[in-house]
Design an enzyme around this catalytic site. Sequence first.
Site, PDB file in Angstrom:
ATOM      1  CG  ASN A  62      -0.423  -0.215   2.530  1.00 50.22           C
ATOM      2  OD1 ASN A  62       0.558  -0.931   2.687  1.00 50.22           O
ATOM      3  ND2 ASN A  62      -1.005   0.402   3.528  1.00 50.22           N
ATOM      4  CD  GLU A  64      -1.391   4.803   4.532  1.00 47.73           C
ATOM      5  OE1 GLU A  64      -0.911   5.674   5.298  1.00 47.73           O
ATOM      6  OE2 GLU A  64      -2.079   3.838   4.935  1.00 47.73           O
ATOM      7  CB  CYS A  73      -5.386  -1.310  -1.472  1.00 47.27           C
ATOM      8  SG  CYS A  73      -6.699  -0.594  -0.477  1.00 47.27           S
ATOM      9  CD  GLU A  75      -5.210  -5.992  -0.916  1.00 46.33           C
ATOM     10  OE1 GLU A  75      -4.764  -4.829  -0.891  1.00 46.33           O
ATOM     11  OE2 GLU A  75      -5.823  -6.498   0.031  1.00 46.33           O
ATOM     12  CB  CYS A 112     -10.810  -2.930   0.965  1.00 46.72           C
ATOM     13  SG  CYS A 112     -10.245  -2.177  -0.566  1.00 46.72           S
ATOM     14  CB  CYS A 115      -8.706  -4.714  -3.218  1.00 47.14           C
ATOM     15  SG  CYS A 115      -7.568  -3.348  -2.873  1.00 47.14           S
TER      16      CYS A 115
HETATM   17  N1  THU Z   1      -5.271  -1.395   2.646  1.00 43.35           N
HETATM   18  C1  THU Z   1      -4.744  -2.235   1.693  1.00 43.35           C
HETATM   19  O1  THU Z   1      -3.620  -2.067   1.228  1.00 43.35           O
HETATM   20  N2  THU Z   1      -5.518  -3.263   1.290  1.00 43.35           N
HETATM   21  C2  THU Z   1      -6.786  -3.516   1.733  1.00 43.35           C
HETATM   22  O2  THU Z   1      -7.464  -4.391   1.189  1.00 43.35           O
HETATM   23  C3  THU Z   1      -7.304  -2.773   2.867  1.00 43.35           C
HETATM   24  C4  THU Z   1      -6.577  -1.534   3.214  1.00 43.35           C
HETATM   25  C5  THU Z   1      -4.458  -0.244   3.046  1.00 43.35           C
HETATM   26  C6  THU Z   1      -4.999   1.075   2.583  1.00 43.35           C
HETATM   27  C7  THU Z   1      -4.402   2.009   3.616  1.00 43.35           C
HETATM   28  O3  THU Z   1      -3.102   2.379   3.189  1.00 43.35           O
HETATM   29  C8  THU Z   1      -4.304   1.165   4.873  1.00 43.35           C
HETATM   30  O4  THU Z   1      -4.391  -0.176   4.444  1.00 43.35           O
HETATM   31  C9  THU Z   1      -5.380   1.449   5.898  1.00 43.35           C
HETATM   32  O5  THU Z   1      -6.647   1.355   5.347  1.00 43.35           O
END
Ligand code: THU
Length: 160
Positions: A62, A64, A73, A75, A112, A115
């Site tokens: 991920n 940010e 994210c 994925e 999520c 994704c």
């Molecule tokens: N996140 C992911 O990388 N994948 C997911 O399926 C759920 C959330 C990340 C997004 C963000 O950077 C952090 O987790 C908190 O939500």
Amino acid sequence: MKEIKIETQLTIFDSINELDKEVKELMEKAIEARKNAYAPYSKFNVGAALLLENGQTVIGSNQENAAYPSGLCAERVAVFHAGAVFPNTRILKIAITAGSTLTATTKPIPPCGSCRQSLFEYEFKQDSGIEVYFMGETGEVYKSDSIQNLLPLTFDKNFL
Ligand code: THU
């Protein structure tokens, strides 16, 4: 009026050590990828590794952003990378691991909804299931045989 019931099925492994060699190695790559997460805001690090039918592995973590919704994210970083570099190669499996630097993450962390939808696009395109394995930092690993199994009533191009 009628009602329908939608059921889903998962396989639960006690730990990464119960996985077969190929999937264990894929999960180890996801764990490595998690170390490259850029998550200064959530402190929640996620790593993903895709196994393609040509034997290649594509990873993501991920990423940010100070403008929060601009981040992505793990994925989707991985699957868009695979789509960009190997556009016509089937994706066989994805391994996902997540861990917070604030608390111990011992429960499997599912992908999520966004994704799941993004991964489903590729599953639909290739017309074959993508196995999904997901875990926290330690503990159980959940397996689903496909993305669709995690996203009933999927939206696809046929609705357009
Ligand atoms: N996140 C992911 O990388 N994948 C997911 O399926 C759920 C959330 C990340 C997004 C963000 O950077 C952090 O987790 C908190 O939500």
